[in-house]
Design a protein around this motif. Structure first.
Motif, short mmCIF file in Angstrom:
data_model
loop_
_atom_site.label_atom_id
_atom_site.label_comp_id
_atom_site.label_asym_id
_atom_site.label_seq_id
_atom_site.Cartn_x
_atom_site.Cartn_y
_atom_site.Cartn_z
N CYS A 114 0.84 -1.21 0.00
CA CYS A 114 0.00 0.00 0.00
C CYS A 114 0.87 1.25 0.00
N ILE A 120 -4.08 -2.51 -1.88
CA ILE A 120 -5.50 -2.82 -1.73
C ILE A 120 -6.32 -1.55 -1.54
N ALA A 123 -7.64 -0.13 -4.73
CA ALA A 123 -8.37 -1.03 -5.63
C ALA A 123 -9.71 -0.44 -6.06
N GLY A 124 -10.24 -1.01 -7.11
CA GLY A 124 -11.56 -0.60 -7.59
C GLY A 124 -11.56 0.82 -8.11
N ASN A 126 -11.23 3.44 -6.45
CA ASN A 126 -10.29 4.24 -5.68
C ASN A 126 -10.87 5.63 -5.33
N CYS A 261 1.77 -10.55 -4.22
CA CYS A 261 1.43 -9.34 -3.46
C CYS A 261 2.56 -8.35 -3.33
N GLU A 265 -0.09 -3.16 -8.44
CA GLU A 265 -1.37 -3.50 -9.06
C GLU A 265 -1.75 -4.96 -8.91
N GLU A 267 -3.55 -5.98 -6.73
CA GLU A 267 -4.93 -5.94 -6.24
C GLU A 267 -5.96 -5.94 -7.35
N GLU A 268 -5.52 -5.75 -8.59
CA GLU A 268 -6.43 -5.72 -9.74
C GLU A 268 -5.97 -6.71 -10.80
#
Length: 331
Positions: A114, A120, A123-124, A126, A261, A265, A267-268
């Motif tokens: 992070c 994370i 993510a999405g 954001n 991890c 990126e 997380e996507e």
């Protein structure tokens, strides 16, 4: 060497992981390396005005700051104001404190993916406009900008991982205390090479199944998880299977696929973590440095040569067929 630790947008998981440092424990390790922990939001007794006074003393030049560690992503929203994350009792966004303190620090360390890349928290969609200290995903930038160098001459040191291995953090700090970490010791994403030059695949207990392409089809199977279960251990830069967690574990040893991890990126991934995307039956994400044609050819040969023991055990939740010694036939 003085160390200040701040937490921004994240879960605090890297601190939880770091507390599992052993032989010696975290505080003993820091003490042996001559590292004084000025303040940590979880481990320190000081709070409120005492902490604010410490931060202002650093900015005023009354206290030396050798290492600034930041855990969690930086929240720039809304609209670049940073007011989604205010430091309590100061009336200032955390991003402003981090930017100002980084300018006074000899070294800046991003603890966890992070803080390194956004992770994370980014993510999405954001909505918090989360980013890393010097990266926004795979692109350089982040809060401090692509050209940032700490007073010691290094860019942000990205000890990436979700969470980080405790020894990645302590080893990086000990190297800094001994002036043993240079720009050449960081990889292309500014991760310390002492762990990032390895692959999770190295030392994986499922390597025999990988070699024969004897694959798992469900979480309980013993086989290699690359072909069907989404494992990215052949691409992930980390030494998780040779520097075990808590002395004995790793994701793949626990039956869970590596999700890479330590990478920006992660997380996507564009698909379910435990699913391997394929094209014409071939995994899209091939092992590092492996040309597609080679992989197809080697897979075909490996599967044709797979011993019955390996094939049967790969699709089971325990060893069904133990290895045996084949005696030479008597003439």
């Amino acid at each position: 060497m003085n160390l200040l630790w701040l937490q921004s947008g994240g879960c605090g998981g890297c601190t939880m992981s770091m507390l599992c440092a052993e032989a010696p424990d975290l505080l003993a390790t820091l003490d042996c390396a001559g590292i004084e922990l000025l303040w940590h939001p979880t481990l320190s007794e000081e709070t409120g005005g005492e902490v604010v006074d410490l931060l202002r003393a650093i900015l005023d030049g009354r206290r030396t700051l050798d290492v600034l560690c930041v855990e969690g992503s930086i929240l720039l929203g809304p609209n670049g104001t940073g007011r989604f994350h205010m430091m309590a009792g100061t009336g200032r966004p955390m991003m402003d404190w981090v930017r100002d303190l980084a300018a006074h620090a000899r070294h800046v360390v991003a603890v966890g993916t992070c803080a390194a890349f956004g992770g994370i928290t980014a993510a999405g969609a954001n909505p918090a406009d989360a980013c890393g200290l010097q990266y926004d995903g795979r692109e350089k930038g982040g809060l401090l900008g692509p050209e940032f160098l700490a007073r010691g001459g290094l860019p942000v040191i990205n000890v990436a991982g979700c969470p980080t291995h405790p020894n990645w953090v302590t080893e990086a700090l000990m190297l800094l205390a001994d002036e043993g970490l240079a720009a050449a010791d960081l990889d292309q994403y500014q991760r310390p090479r002492f762990y990032a030059d390895h692959l999770v695949h190295h030392g994986c207990p499922r390597n025999e199944y990988y070699e024969y392409k004897a694959s798992a089809h469900q979480p309980s199977d013993l086989g290699c998880m690359m072909e069907h279960m989404g494992c990215l251990g052949t691409q992930a830069h980390a030494d998780c299977n040779t520097r075990l967690w808590n002395g004995e574990g790793s994701c793949t040893r626990g039956g869970y696929a590596c999700i890479n991890c330590t990478a920006p990126e992660f997380e996507e991934p564009g698909h379910a973590y435990l699913e391997t995307p394929k094209f014409a039956g071939i995994p899209i994400g091939l092992p590092t440095d492996m040309p597609k044609a080679w992989f197809v050819a080697l897979s075909s040969l490996a599967k044709a040569a797979t011993p019955d023991r390996v094939r049967r055990n790969a699709a089971a939740d325990r060893i069904l067929v133990p290895p045996t010694v084949h005696e030479k036939r008597k003439r």
